[in-house]
Design an enzyme around this catalytic site. Structure first.
Site, PDB file in Angstrom:
ATOM      1  N   ARG A  87      11.668   3.901   3.246  1.00  0.00           N
ATOM      2  CA  ARG A  87      11.283   2.953   4.316  1.00  0.00           C
ATOM      3  C   ARG A  87      12.486   2.094   4.676  1.00  0.00           C
ATOM      4  NH1 ARG A  87       6.022  -0.976   4.401  1.00  0.00           N
ATOM      5  NH2 ARG A  87       5.090   1.005   5.006  1.00  0.00           N
ATOM      6  N   LYS A  95      26.412  -3.710  -1.896  1.00  0.00           N
ATOM      7  CA  LYS A  95      27.879  -3.621  -2.037  1.00  0.00           C
ATOM      8  C   LYS A  95      28.508  -2.886  -0.856  1.00  0.00           C
ATOM      9  CE  LYS A  95      27.345  -2.969  -7.034  1.00  0.00           C
ATOM     10  NZ  LYS A  95      27.548  -1.969  -8.106  1.00  0.00           N
ATOM     11  N   HIS A 124       5.348   6.055  11.411  1.00  0.00           N
ATOM     12  CA  HIS A 124       4.785   5.914  10.067  1.00  0.00           C
ATOM     13  C   HIS A 124       3.816   7.092   9.888  1.00  0.00           C
ATOM     14  CE1 HIS A 124       3.530   4.281   6.360  1.00  0.00           C
ATOM     15  NE2 HIS A 124       3.255   3.038   6.699  1.00  0.00           N
ATOM     16  N   ARG A 129       0.806  -1.223   0.000  1.00  0.00           N
ATOM     17  CA  ARG A 129       0.000   0.000   0.000  1.00  0.00           C
ATOM     18  C   ARG A 129       0.837   1.271   0.000  1.00  0.00           C
ATOM     19  NH1 ARG A 129      -3.054  -4.050   1.747  1.00  0.00           N
ATOM     20  NH2 ARG A 129      -1.101  -4.619   2.732  1.00  0.00           N
ATOM     21  N   THR A 130       1.812   1.358   0.909  1.00  0.00           N
ATOM     22  CA  THR A 130       2.489   2.652   1.065  1.00  0.00           C
ATOM     23  C   THR A 130       3.264   3.011  -0.201  1.00  0.00           C
ATOM     24  OG1 THR A 130       2.673   2.192   3.415  1.00  0.00           O
ATOM     25  CG2 THR A 130       4.027   3.972   2.565  1.00  0.00           C
TER      26      THR A 130
HETATM   27  C1  NCD Z   1       2.027  -1.047   8.038  1.00  0.00           C
HETATM   28  C2  NCD Z   1       3.528  -0.863   8.164  1.00  0.00           C
HETATM   29  O1  NCD Z   1       4.279  -1.105   7.215  1.00  0.00           O
HETATM   30  O2  NCD Z   1       3.904  -0.445   9.234  1.00  0.00           O
HETATM   31  N1  NCD Z   1       1.574  -1.229   6.732  1.00  0.00           N
HETATM   32  C3  NCD Z   1       1.285  -0.115   5.990  1.00  0.00           C
HETATM   33  O3  NCD Z   1       2.119   0.711   5.761  1.00  0.00           O
HETATM   34  N2  NCD Z   1       0.006   0.018   5.568  1.00  0.00           N
HETATM   35  C4  NCD Z   1       1.440  -2.014   8.980  1.00  0.00           C
HETATM   36  C5  NCD Z   1       2.069  -3.371   9.133  1.00  0.00           C
HETATM   37  O4  NCD Z   1       2.974  -3.758   8.403  1.00  0.00           O
HETATM   38  O5  NCD Z   1       1.584  -4.087  10.013  1.00  0.00           O
END
Ligand code: NCD
Length: 286
Positions: free
Chosen positions: A104, A83, A132, A53-54
């Site tokens: 991320r 590397k 997040h 999703r993100t």
């Molecule tokens: C979450 C995350 O990556 O923290 N997912 C997201 O971004 N929608 C939640 C999760 O992984 O549980």
């Protein structure tokens, strides 16, 4: 790079700022000419942890605003990090090719470290267990859209309270509003139970999966789950949210329940992320 705006923590946003993002998101949901905003701009996504999703909602949001995408997923294998190049230097490199980087990484302070060396705005798309922020804003936006307001609501967070970054950011975001907050750790035995009847009186139930990749503990005694033939103990007008992906805590059979709003929440990710990018691009001031 002190003069560049980033989105690193939900702490950057006060109530007025969050409400400005809500308004712009609601406008963007109806916008037919959003494709003019970011023509000629490039957004790079650099992900050292899995995402559906993100990453893809940021990319979709940016494409809908008229821009284009560079994407590195599974960056531990697919970038020069393999590397030995530090993640921050991978991002510094990419910041010479892109106007925004969505980043991320499993380390808690990773996005802030990258922001110190990059030549473009960094958006924290999940930093270890810690934060997040863009998920928290889209979670609040979903509550605001579904319930008409956030003040006055009773909200119960049920999940991996210590390790879910979505919960950490959401709790900080909710501190800007007048809500009654309850918490249930669904996966560890060492948290107190909620008083009898708490879940039944809540307007919003926010659930997360067990973050097994952070601690390795497979929980055997989940306290609260939806579907699976359980008796539902929710208010008729409650909404159930989840950042997804889900685990056992919500069976797909619950999706048909009108209180299940996590798929609407997924969709809201586009408009909210468009609004956040436009904020970084200088279209609104917070
Ligand atoms: C979450 C995350 O990556 O923290 N997912 C997201 O971004 N929608 C939640 C999760 O992984 O549980």
């Amino acid at each position: 790079m002190d003069d560049i705006k980033h989105i690193l923590s939900i702490d950057q946003f006060d109530r007025i700022g969050i409400e400005e993002i809500f308004k712009l998101s609601a406008t963007l949901e109806k916008e037919t000419n959003a494709g003019d905003y970011l023509q000629g701009k490039i957004l790079a996504t650099l992900f050292f942890e899995p995402s559906t999703r993100t990453r893809l909602s940021f990319e979709a949001a940016f494409i809908k605003l008229g821009g284009q995408i560079l994407s590195v997923e599974n960056a531990f294998d697919n970038s020069s990090n393999k590397k030995g190049e530090p993640a921050s230097e991978c991002a510094k490199t990419i910041s010479n090719y892109a106007d925004f980087i969505v980043f991320r990484h499993p380390e808690g302070n990773s996005a802030s470290e990258v922001a110190k060396v990059a030549n473009c705005p960094i958006i924290n798309a999940g930093s270890g267990s810690s934060e997040h922020p863009t998920q928290a804003i889209l979670d609040l936006y979903t509550i605001w859209k579904e319930k008409g307001q956030i003040d006055g609501l009773k909200i119960c967070i049920i999940g991996d309270l210590k390790h879910a970054r979505t919960i950490n950011s959401l709790k900080k975001a909710l501190a800007n509003f007048d809500v009654e907050l309850f918490e249930l750790d669904n996966f560890s035995g060492d948290m107190h139970e909620l008083p009898e009847g708490t879940i039944e009186k809540c307007d919003v139930i926010y659930m997360t999966r067990n973050q097994i990749e952070r601690h390795g503990n497979v929980a055997l005694n989940i306290k609260f789950a939806l579907g699976h033939g359980h008796d539902l103990k929710l208010k008729e007008k409650a909404i159930v949210l989840h950042p997804l992906p889900r685990g056992y805590e919500i069976d797909p059979s619950f999706d048909a329940d009108p209180r299940a709003r996590y798929w609407a929440q997924v969709k809201n990710g586009i408009a909210v992320r468009q609004a956040l990018i436009l904020y970084l691009a200088g279209y609104i001031k917070l």
